[in-house]
Design a protein around this motif. Structure first.
Motif, PDB file in Angstrom:
ATOM      1  N   ASP A  22       0.823  -1.206   0.000  1.00 44.40           N
ATOM      2  CA  ASP A  22       0.000   0.000   0.000  1.00 44.40           C
ATOM      3  C   ASP A  22       0.858   1.258   0.000  1.00 44.40           C
ATOM      4  OD1 ASP A  22      -2.316  -1.500  -0.032  1.00 44.40           O
ATOM      5  OD2 ASP A  22      -2.806  -1.145   2.089  1.00 44.40           O
ATOM      6  N   TYR A  23       1.916   1.261   0.793  1.00 44.56           N
ATOM      7  CA  TYR A  23       2.801   2.431   0.871  1.00 44.56           C
ATOM      8  C   TYR A  23       3.488   2.659  -0.477  1.00 44.56           C
ATOM      9  CZ  TYR A  23       6.433   5.630   2.423  1.00 44.56           C
ATOM     10  OH  TYR A  23       7.261   6.713   2.547  1.00 44.56           O
ATOM     11  N   ALA A  24       4.003   1.595  -1.079  1.00 43.50           N
ATOM     12  CA  ALA A  24       4.668   1.722  -2.374  1.00 43.50           C
ATOM     13  C   ALA A  24       3.683   2.196  -3.446  1.00 43.50           C
ATOM     14  CB  ALA A  24       5.291   0.386  -2.784  1.00 43.50           C
ATOM     15  N   ALA A  25       2.466   1.687  -3.411  1.00 34.15           N
ATOM     16  CA  ALA A  25       1.444   2.111  -4.372  1.00 34.15           C
ATOM     17  C   ALA A  25       1.129   3.594  -4.181  1.00 34.15           C
ATOM     18  CB  ALA A  25       0.186   1.265  -4.205  1.00 34.15           C
ATOM     19  N   GLU A  26       1.022   4.000  -2.933  1.00 35.67           N
ATOM     20  CA  GLU A  26       0.734   5.403  -2.637  1.00 35.67           C
ATOM     21  C   GLU A  26       1.855   6.308  -3.142  1.00 35.67           C
ATOM     22  OE1 GLU A  26       0.423   8.229   1.312  1.00 35.67           O
ATOM     23  OE2 GLU A  26      -0.230   6.146   1.489  1.00 35.67           O
ATOM     24  N   VAL A  27       3.088   5.902  -2.949  1.00 30.78           N
ATOM     25  CA  VAL A  27       4.239   6.686  -3.416  1.00 30.78           C
ATOM     26  C   VAL A  27       4.169   6.886  -4.928  1.00 30.78           C
ATOM     27  CG1 VAL A  27       6.751   6.579  -3.740  1.00 30.78           C
ATOM     28  CG2 VAL A  27       5.768   6.085  -1.504  1.00 30.78           C
ATOM     29  N   GLN A  28       3.691   5.877  -5.640  1.00 31.05           N
ATOM     30  CA  GLN A  28       3.589   5.971  -7.097  1.00 31.05           C
ATOM     31  C   GLN A  28       2.247   6.525  -7.567  1.00 31.05           C
ATOM     32  OE1 GLN A  28       4.689   2.250  -8.972  1.00 31.05           O
ATOM     33  NE2 GLN A  28       6.860   2.738  -8.750  1.00 31.05           N
ATOM     34  N   PHE A  35      -0.943  -1.225  -8.684  1.00 33.20           N
ATOM     35  CA  PHE A  35       0.455  -1.472  -8.334  1.00 33.20           C
ATOM     36  C   PHE A  35       0.786  -2.958  -8.379  1.00 33.20           C
ATOM     37  CE2 PHE A  35       3.827  -2.413  -5.310  1.00 33.20           C
ATOM     38  CZ  PHE A  35       4.821  -1.536  -5.720  1.00 33.20           C
ATOM     39  N   MET A  36      -0.077  -3.771  -7.778  1.00 32.35           N
ATOM     40  CA  MET A  36       0.201  -5.206  -7.732  1.00 32.35           C
ATOM     41  C   MET A  36       0.136  -5.837  -9.114  1.00 32.35           C
ATOM     42  SD  MET A  36      -1.710  -6.292  -4.201  1.00 32.35           S
ATOM     43  CE  MET A  36      -1.232  -7.995  -4.338  1.00 32.35           C
ATOM     44  N   LEU A  37      -0.837  -5.451  -9.920  1.00 36.99           N
ATOM     45  CA  LEU A  37      -0.954  -6.020 -11.253  1.00 36.99           C
ATOM     46  C   LEU A  37       0.245  -5.631 -12.118  1.00 36.99           C
ATOM     47  CD1 LEU A  37      -2.538  -7.688 -13.252  1.00 36.99           C
ATOM     48  CD2 LEU A  37      -3.830  -5.634 -13.848  1.00 36.99           C
TER      49      LEU A  37
END
Length: 89
Positions: A22-28, A35-37
């Motif tokens: 979730d944090y990495a997705a938010e950063v991007q 993000f996961m896909l």
């Protein structure tokens, strides 16, 4: 052209794994699903590319090409394989 996303993929994760994703997705600036896909799709491409691509320096490539161009060595098992009729024929 983008295709409709009509297939569901379900996975289980630990809370800490989900939090990190979730944090990495938010950063991007992406949703967790996006993000996961994208991450899984890129990893799948990398895995398959690693199985079909290899790099050689010029000398090694020339040796490799010479081996490919050379006629096969006499081999009774290879001859049998190439002269045996396929089961579907």
């Amino acid at each position: 052209m983008d295709q409709a996303r009509d297939v569901t993929i379900n996975i289980r994760a630990t809370q800490s794994q989900r939090d990190l994703i979730d944090y990495a997705a938010e950063v991007q600036g992406k949703s967790r699903s996006e993000f996961m896909l994208e991450s899984a799709y890129q990893k799948a491409q990398d895995v398959l590319l690693d199985r079909s691509f290899f790099a050689l320096d010029t000398q090694k490539f020339d040796q490799f090409e010479a081996l490919l161009d050379a006629p096969p060595a006499l081999n009774d098992r290879l001859r049998a394989l190439l002269t045996t009729k396929a089961p579907w024929e």
